[in-house]
Design an enzyme around this catalytic site. Structure first.
Site, PDB file in Angstrom:
ATOM      1  N   ARG A 152       0.798  -1.194   0.000  1.00 45.75           N
ATOM      2  CA  ARG A 152       0.000   0.000   0.000  1.00 45.75           C
ATOM      3  C   ARG A 152       0.847   1.268   0.000  1.00 45.75           C
ATOM      4  O   ARG A 152       0.355   2.355  -0.245  1.00 45.75           O
ATOM      5  CB  ARG A 152      -0.882   0.003   1.264  1.00 45.75           C
ATOM      6  CG  ARG A 152      -2.043  -0.964   1.165  1.00 45.75           C
ATOM      7  CD  ARG A 152      -2.762  -1.088   2.497  1.00 45.75           C
ATOM      8  NE  ARG A 152      -2.251  -2.281   3.188  1.00 45.75           N
ATOM      9  CZ  ARG A 152      -2.636  -2.632   4.416  1.00 45.75           C
ATOM     10  NH1 ARG A 152      -3.484  -1.870   5.095  1.00 45.75           N
ATOM     11  NH2 ARG A 152      -2.175  -3.723   4.976  1.00 45.75           N
ATOM     12  N   GLY A 153       2.134   1.103   0.292  1.00 43.00           N
ATOM     13  CA  GLY A 153       2.990   2.259   0.557  1.00 43.00           C
ATOM     14  C   GLY A 153       3.140   3.262  -0.569  1.00 43.00           C
ATOM     15  O   GLY A 153       3.486   4.416  -0.333  1.00 43.00           O
ATOM     16  N   ASP A 179       7.401   2.408  -3.010  1.00 40.71           N
ATOM     17  CA  ASP A 179       7.714   3.436  -2.009  1.00 40.71           C
ATOM     18  C   ASP A 179       9.186   3.395  -1.614  1.00 40.71           C
ATOM     19  O   ASP A 179       9.890   4.403  -1.711  1.00 40.71           O
ATOM     20  CB  ASP A 179       6.795   3.314  -0.785  1.00 40.71           C
ATOM     21  CG  ASP A 179       6.821   1.938  -0.120  1.00 40.71           C
ATOM     22  OD1 ASP A 179       7.462   1.009  -0.647  1.00 40.71           O
ATOM     23  OD2 ASP A 179       6.182   1.781   0.946  1.00 40.71           O
ATOM     24  N   ASP A 219      14.420  -1.481   0.024  1.00 34.51           N
ATOM     25  CA  ASP A 219      15.174  -1.682   1.260  1.00 34.51           C
ATOM     26  C   ASP A 219      16.135  -2.859   1.036  1.00 34.51           C
ATOM     27  O   ASP A 219      17.174  -2.686   0.403  1.00 34.51           O
ATOM     28  CB  ASP A 219      14.144  -1.921   2.376  1.00 34.51           C
ATOM     29  CG  ASP A 219      14.724  -1.985   3.767  1.00 34.51           C
ATOM     30  OD1 ASP A 219      15.548  -1.129   4.109  1.00 34.51           O
ATOM     31  OD2 ASP A 219      14.352  -2.904   4.527  1.00 34.51           O
ATOM     32  N   LYS A 263      17.247   2.737   0.149  1.00 31.83           N
ATOM     33  CA  LYS A 263      18.206   2.616   1.252  1.00 31.83           C
ATOM     34  C   LYS A 263      19.307   1.670   0.784  1.00 31.83           C
ATOM     35  O   LYS A 263      19.272   0.470   1.085  1.00 31.83           O
ATOM     36  CB  LYS A 263      17.530   2.000   2.483  1.00 31.83           C
ATOM     37  CG  LYS A 263      16.413   2.808   3.102  1.00 31.83           C
ATOM     38  CD  LYS A 263      15.985   2.093   4.384  1.00 31.83           C
ATOM     39  CE  LYS A 263      14.624   2.481   4.835  1.00 31.83           C
ATOM     40  NZ  LYS A 263      14.157   1.663   5.980  1.00 31.83           N
ATOM     41  N   PHE A 280      14.273   4.101   9.756  1.00 28.78           N
ATOM     42  CA  PHE A 280      12.905   3.681   9.514  1.00 28.78           C
ATOM     43  C   PHE A 280      12.070   4.934   9.303  1.00 28.78           C
ATOM     44  O   PHE A 280      12.012   5.808  10.158  1.00 28.78           O
ATOM     45  CB  PHE A 280      12.358   2.835  10.662  1.00 28.78           C
ATOM     46  CG  PHE A 280      11.149   2.072  10.234  1.00 28.78           C
ATOM     47  CD1 PHE A 280      11.281   0.875   9.531  1.00 28.78           C
ATOM     48  CD2 PHE A 280       9.870   2.566  10.464  1.00 28.78           C
ATOM     49  CE1 PHE A 280      10.163   0.186   9.082  1.00 28.78           C
ATOM     50  CE2 PHE A 280       8.745   1.875  10.018  1.00 28.78           C
ATOM     51  CZ  PHE A 280       8.899   0.684   9.329  1.00 28.78           C
ATOM     52  N   VAL A 281      11.432   5.015   8.133  1.00 29.77           N
ATOM     53  CA  VAL A 281      10.718   6.243   7.777  1.00 29.77           C
ATOM     54  C   VAL A 281       9.217   6.010   7.652  1.00 29.77           C
ATOM     55  O   VAL A 281       8.763   4.871   7.442  1.00 29.77           O
ATOM     56  CB  VAL A 281      11.271   6.854   6.461  1.00 29.77           C
ATOM     57  CG1 VAL A 281      12.715   7.284   6.638  1.00 29.77           C
ATOM     58  CG2 VAL A 281      11.123   5.885   5.301  1.00 29.77           C
ATOM     59  N   ASP A 323       4.087   3.604   6.120  1.00 33.74           N
ATOM     60  CA  ASP A 323       3.555   3.404   7.471  1.00 33.74           C
ATOM     61  C   ASP A 323       4.564   2.828   8.448  1.00 33.74           C
ATOM     62  O   ASP A 323       5.562   2.214   8.054  1.00 33.74           O
ATOM     63  CB  ASP A 323       2.383   2.429   7.419  1.00 33.74           C
ATOM     64  CG  ASP A 323       2.858   0.984   7.170  1.00 33.74           C
ATOM     65  OD1 ASP A 323       3.501   0.750   6.131  1.00 33.74           O
ATOM     66  OD2 ASP A 323       2.624   0.122   8.033  1.00 33.74           O
ATOM     67  N   ARG A 332       0.636   7.045   7.520  1.00 32.27           N
ATOM     68  CA  ARG A 332       0.650   7.107   6.052  1.00 32.27           C
ATOM     69  C   ARG A 332       0.207   8.484   5.560  1.00 32.27           C
ATOM     70  O   ARG A 332       0.526   8.885   4.450  1.00 32.27           O
ATOM     71  CB  ARG A 332      -0.297   6.062   5.456  1.00 32.27           C
ATOM     72  CG  ARG A 332       0.150   4.619   5.629  1.00 32.27           C
ATOM     73  CD  ARG A 332      -0.721   3.715   4.762  1.00 32.27           C
ATOM     74  NE  ARG A 332      -0.621   2.309   5.130  1.00 32.27           N
ATOM     75  CZ  ARG A 332       0.296   1.470   4.641  1.00 32.27           C
ATOM     76  NH1 ARG A 332       1.208   1.898   3.782  1.00 32.27           N
ATOM     77  NH2 ARG A 332       0.309   0.208   5.008  1.00 32.27           N
TER      78      ARG A 332
HETATM   79  P1  IMP Z   1      12.388  -4.877   0.886  1.00 31.22           P
HETATM   80  O1  IMP Z   1      11.733  -6.098   0.363  1.00 31.22           O
HETATM   81  O2  IMP Z   1      13.254  -5.146   2.085  1.00 31.22           O
HETATM   82  O3  IMP Z   1      13.132  -4.070  -0.153  1.00 31.22           O
HETATM   83  O4  IMP Z   1      11.257  -4.014   1.511  1.00 31.22           O
HETATM   84  C1  IMP Z   1      10.542  -3.143   0.809  1.00 31.22           C
HETATM   85  C2  IMP Z   1       9.284  -2.796   1.558  1.00 31.22           C
HETATM   86  O5  IMP Z   1       9.496  -2.734   2.965  1.00 31.22           O
HETATM   87  C3  IMP Z   1       8.847  -1.407   1.154  1.00 31.22           C
HETATM   88  O6  IMP Z   1       7.974  -1.483   0.080  1.00 31.22           O
HETATM   89  C4  IMP Z   1       8.166  -0.909   2.399  1.00 31.22           C
HETATM   90  O7  IMP Z   1       6.811  -1.281   2.355  1.00 31.22           O
HETATM   91  C5  IMP Z   1       8.828  -1.634   3.521  1.00 31.22           C
HETATM   92  N1  IMP Z   1       9.806  -0.770   4.179  1.00 31.22           N
HETATM   93  C6  IMP Z   1      11.146  -0.753   4.007  1.00 31.22           C
HETATM   94  N2  IMP Z   1      11.719   0.219   4.725  1.00 31.22           N
HETATM   95  C7  IMP Z   1      10.708   0.844   5.382  1.00 31.22           C
HETATM   96  C8  IMP Z   1      10.654   1.978   6.263  1.00 31.22           C
HETATM   97  O8  IMP Z   1      11.657   2.621   6.601  1.00 31.22           O
HETATM   98  N3  IMP Z   1       9.414   2.337   6.695  1.00 31.22           N
HETATM   99  C9  IMP Z   1       8.285   1.677   6.333  1.00 31.22           C
HETATM  100  N4  IMP Z   1       8.289   0.635   5.490  1.00 31.22           N
HETATM  101  C10 IMP Z   1       9.484   0.221   5.025  1.00 31.22           C
HETATM  102 MG    MG Z   2       5.838  -1.631   0.312  1.00 25.79          MG
END
Ligand code: IMP
Ligand code: MG
Length: 179
Positions: free
Chosen positions: A45-46, A102, A105, A133, A154-155, A161, A167
C-alpha cells in the site's frame, strides 16, 4: 504494541518531495514519449500517495493498476518471504509498464515482483522508487529512477507506514524511538 514511544523527525519536506516528483515525471515522460499507453503499477500500500502525485505529472497516456505483495508484518524487520496478496487486474503482455514502489530496502520485494512481471512479457519494464536505502540491500536490484537515497532509518509518511500508522503525513519523517 504501544505506539506512543516514538517521535517523528522530518527528513524530506512536502515541498522537496513535490519538486522531485516533477523531475521524475519529466524524465519518465521523456523516456516513454513514444508509448501508446503506459501501465503504471503501484505496489500497495505504501506507494499510493506517490503514485497519485506522479501520474498527475506524467505527460503520457496512462493506465493505473495495483499489485500487493506481503513484506512486513507489524514490525520493522524485513521478511524474506514475498507473497502476492493481490495481483494486477489487467494484462501487461507487450505493454510498457512502470512499477511504482515506495522504498527499496533489502530489495526482496521489488526483485520478486519484477521477476513475476517479467514472465508476462511486457514490452518495457521500468521502476520508479520514491526512496532507496542502498546500505540495506541484500538482493541486487535497482530502480530505473529513484526519488531520494536515504540512510538506514525507519521512515514514515507520504503513504509509508509504521504498523499501519502515519501514512497520511504530507512529508517523510524518520521514526525516533524514545523508550
Ligand atoms: P524490501 O523487500 O526489504 O526491499 O522491503 C521493501 C518494503 O518494505 C517497502 O515497500 C516498504 O513497504 C517496507 N519498508 C522498508 N523500509 C521501510 C521503512 O523505513 N518504513 C516503512 N516501510 C518500510
Ligand atoms: Mg511496500
Amino acid at each position: 504494541m504501544d505506539h506512543s514511544n516514538y517521535q517523528i523527525e522530518t527528513l524530506i519536506s512536502a515541498k522537496t518531495i513535490a519538486a522531485r516528483v516533477e523531475d521524475l515525471a519529466s524524465e519518465i515522460s521523456a523516456h516513454f514519449a513514444d508509448t501508446d499507453k503506459l501501465i503504471v503499477v503501484g505496489l500497495l500500500r505504501g506507494s499510493f500517495v506517490f503514485i497519485a502525485d506522479l501520474v498527475r505529472e506524467l505527460d503520457l497516456p496512462v493506465e493505473v493498476d495495483f499489485i500487493e505483495a506481503s513484506s512486513y508484518g507489524n514490525s520493522t524487520e524485513s521478511s524474506r518471504e514475498v507473497r502476492i496478496l493481490k495481483d494486477l487486474r489487467g494484462e501487461i503482455e507487450g505493454r510498457d509498464v512502470l512499477v511504482v514502489e515506495d522504498i527499496v530496502d533489502t530489495g526482496f520485494t521489488l526483485s520478486h515482483v519484477l521477476a513475476i512481471l517479467k514472465t508476462r512479457n511486457p514490452k518495457r519494464l521500468a521502476v520508479c522508487a520514491l526512496l532507496d536505502k542502498p546500505s540495506r540491500r541484500e538482493v541486487d536490484v535497482r530502480a530505473t529512477w529513484t526519488g531520494f537515497e536515504i540512510p538506514d532509518e525507519f521512515v514514515v509518511g507520504y503513504g509509508i507506514d509504521y504498523a499501519q500508522r502515519n501514512r497520511n503525513l504530507s512529508y517523510i519523517g524518520a521514526v525516533r524511538f524514545t523508550a
